[in-house]
Scaffold this motif. Structure first.
Motif, mmCIF file in Angstrom:
data_model
loop_
_atom_site.group_PDB
_atom_site.id
_atom_site.type_symbol
_atom_site.label_atom_id
_atom_site.label_comp_id
_atom_site.label_asym_id
_atom_site.label_seq_id
_atom_site.Cartn_x
_atom_site.Cartn_y
_atom_site.Cartn_z
ATOM 1 N N ASN A 33 -17.430 2.080 2.736
ATOM 2 C CA ASN A 33 -17.019 1.682 4.198
ATOM 3 C C ASN A 33 -15.541 2.354 4.057
ATOM 4 O OD1 ASN A 33 -17.440 1.808 6.678
ATOM 5 N ND2 ASN A 33 -18.824 0.038 6.912
ATOM 6 N N PRO A 34 -15.341 3.584 4.671
ATOM 7 C CA PRO A 34 -13.606 4.001 5.664
ATOM 8 C C PRO A 34 -13.090 2.704 6.550
ATOM 9 C CG PRO A 34 -15.247 5.133 6.038
ATOM 10 C CD PRO A 34 -16.180 4.741 5.767
ATOM 11 N N TYR A 35 -14.281 1.784 7.380
ATOM 12 C CA TYR A 35 -14.067 1.328 8.801
ATOM 13 C C TYR A 35 -13.500 -0.433 8.126
ATOM 14 C CZ TYR A 35 -16.267 5.408 11.229
ATOM 15 O OH TYR A 35 -15.673 6.807 11.790
ATOM 16 N N ASP A 36 -14.098 -0.531 6.603
ATOM 17 C CA ASP A 36 -13.995 -1.785 6.766
ATOM 18 C C ASP A 36 -12.514 -1.721 5.575
ATOM 19 O OD1 ASP A 36 -14.158 -4.217 5.459
ATOM 20 O OD2 ASP A 36 -16.168 -4.699 4.924
ATOM 21 N N PRO A 37 -11.781 -2.842 6.039
ATOM 22 C CA PRO A 37 -9.999 -2.926 5.332
ATOM 23 C C PRO A 37 -10.991 -3.860 4.039
ATOM 24 C CG PRO A 37 -10.318 -3.463 7.704
ATOM 25 C CD PRO A 37 -11.624 -2.864 7.012
ATOM 26 N N ASN A 38 -11.454 -4.431 3.912
ATOM 27 C CA ASN A 38 -11.416 -5.413 2.248
ATOM 28 C C ASN A 38 -12.795 -4.312 1.788
ATOM 29 O OD1 ASN A 38 -10.219 -7.508 3.596
ATOM 30 N ND2 ASN A 38 -12.714 -8.151 4.979
ATOM 31 N N GLU A 39 -13.573 -3.267 1.996
ATOM 32 C CA GLU A 39 -14.380 -2.355 0.703
ATOM 33 C C GLU A 39 -12.783 -1.564 0.412
ATOM 34 O OE1 GLU A 39 -18.131 -0.677 1.615
ATOM 35 O OE2 GLU A 39 -18.709 -2.572 2.353
ATOM 36 N N ILE A 40 -11.956 -1.097 1.586
ATOM 37 C CA ILE A 40 -10.810 -0.181 1.091
ATOM 38 C C ILE A 40 -9.823 -0.928 0.511
ATOM 39 C CG2 ILE A 40 -9.031 0.993 1.891
ATOM 40 C CD1 ILE A 40 -11.162 1.801 2.449
ATOM 41 N N ARG A 41 -9.509 -2.019 0.326
ATOM 42 C CA ARG A 41 -8.838 -2.790 -0.874
ATOM 43 C C ARG A 41 -9.468 -3.252 -1.999
ATOM 44 N NH1 ARG A 41 -7.992 -6.186 4.078
ATOM 45 N NH2 ARG A 41 -6.043 -5.555 5.607
ATOM 46 N N ASN A 42 -10.396 -3.275 -2.165
ATOM 47 C CA ASN A 42 -11.362 -3.275 -3.026
ATOM 48 C C ASN A 42 -11.630 -2.230 -4.363
ATOM 49 O OD1 ASN A 42 -13.485 -5.024 -4.830
ATOM 50 N ND2 ASN A 42 -14.946 -2.951 -4.196
ATOM 51 N N ILE A 43 -11.365 -0.707 -3.731
ATOM 52 C CA ILE A 43 -11.171 0.185 -4.456
ATOM 53 C C ILE A 43 -9.783 0.833 -4.394
ATOM 54 C CG2 ILE A 43 -11.530 1.490 -2.836
ATOM 55 C CD1 ILE A 43 -13.221 2.244 -5.422
ATOM 56 N N ILE A 44 -9.103 0.439 -3.771
ATOM 57 C CA ILE A 44 -7.845 0.373 -4.207
ATOM 58 C C ILE A 44 -7.492 -0.657 -5.468
ATOM 59 C CG2 ILE A 44 -5.423 0.147 -4.078
ATOM 60 C CD1 ILE A 44 -6.438 2.886 -2.600
ATOM 61 N N SER A 45 -7.909 -2.300 -5.178
ATOM 62 C CA SER A 45 -7.647 -2.619 -6.651
ATOM 63 C C SER A 45 -8.412 -2.268 -8.058
ATOM 64 C CB SER A 45 -8.266 -4.031 -6.198
ATOM 65 O OG SER A 45 -8.316 -5.013 -7.158
ATOM 66 N N ILE A 46 -9.606 -1.592 -7.717
ATOM 67 C CA ILE A 46 -10.079 -0.963 -8.526
ATOM 68 C C ILE A 46 -9.505 -0.606 -9.151
ATOM 69 C CG2 ILE A 46 -12.773 -0.350 -9.767
ATOM 70 C CD1 ILE A 46 -14.306 -1.816 -7.408
ATOM 71 N N SER A 47 -9.503 1.167 -8.929
ATOM 72 C CA SER A 47 -8.586 2.117 -9.067
ATOM 73 C C SER A 47 -7.327 1.753 -9.938
ATOM 74 C CB SER A 47 -8.381 2.978 -8.249
ATOM 75 O OG SER A 47 -9.011 3.636 -7.235
ATOM 76 N N GLU A 48 -6.492 1.007 -9.156
ATOM 77 C CA GLU A 48 -5.083 0.599 -9.925
ATOM 78 C C GLU A 48 -5.465 -0.018 -11.299
ATOM 79 O OE1 GLU A 48 -1.883 0.604 -9.315
ATOM 80 O OE2 GLU A 48 -2.779 2.534 -7.704
#
Length: 203
Positions: A33-48
């Protein structure tokens, strides 16, 4: 053919982990969800995490199996190394988009656009990487069997595992272990647990 099936498949475990990581990566990216910063952080963490295991996998291949193959057939090893460089360029593009997304947490509309771009690039990258893994499993694996005995392959595996940091080994365990049947998983977790314990005693 039956003889080869009983031999050590050097790509089995890392490719299991990578395929599992890819399935998680694509699923989580698609539903973020692009409107949820926590979900954004989660996908960035998975990507890393996945950027890291892909980097480690390529480095392990080039420093051990491909390096030793190059002593036997330089042209063959060069082909795989060239393919790694092409894939690395795709990974770098994904890294750049992920970095932009990470800096846009308070701008959901911009995040939505870049997330779509990331998702589309990820689909393309996974297709390329899957084709690369299939080539390694069918072509490179055959060349490895022709070039090395099982005892030599076991020694190469020990070199690779021994070179891993505790952090990187835990990442591999995270993505490989769930892909294994119960009996094999117990053996894998026991083996890697012993290695982690030894590494912690060294530090």
């Amino acid at each position: 053919m039956v003889q080869n099936q009983s031999r050590r498949k050097v790509y089995d475990l890392p490719h299991r982990g990578i395929r599992n990581a890819f399935s998680i990566w694509l699923l989580e990216t698609g539903k973020t969800n692009p409107y949820d910063p926590n979900e954004i952080r989660n996908i960035i963490s998975i990507s890393e995490e996945i950027f890291r295991i892909l980097k480690v996998h390529a480095e392990d291949e080039e420093s051990v199996s491909l390096r030793q193959l190059a002593l036997i057939d330089p042209s063959f090893a060069a082909e795989d190394k060239e393919e790694h460089e092409k894939l690395e360029a795709k990974i770098e593009e994904l890294r750049k988009i992920a970095a932009v997304i990470s800096g846009l947490l308070e701008q959901p509309e911009a995040v939505s656009f870049k997330l779509s771009e990331f998702y589309e690039n990820l689909i393309s990258f996974q297709l390329s990487y899957s084709n690369h893994m299939e080539h390694e499993e069918k072509i490179t694996q055959k060349k490895i069997w022709e070039s090395f005995s099982d005892s030599e392959l076991e020694e190469q595996q020990k070199q690779i595992i021994g070179s891993l940091s505790a952090f990187d080994l835990r990442l591999w365990i995270k993505y490989i272990a769930p892909t294994l049947p119960p009996r094999e998983r117990i053996g894998f977790e026991s083996m890697t647990g012993s290695i982690l314990s030894a590494k912690s005693n060294w530090t």
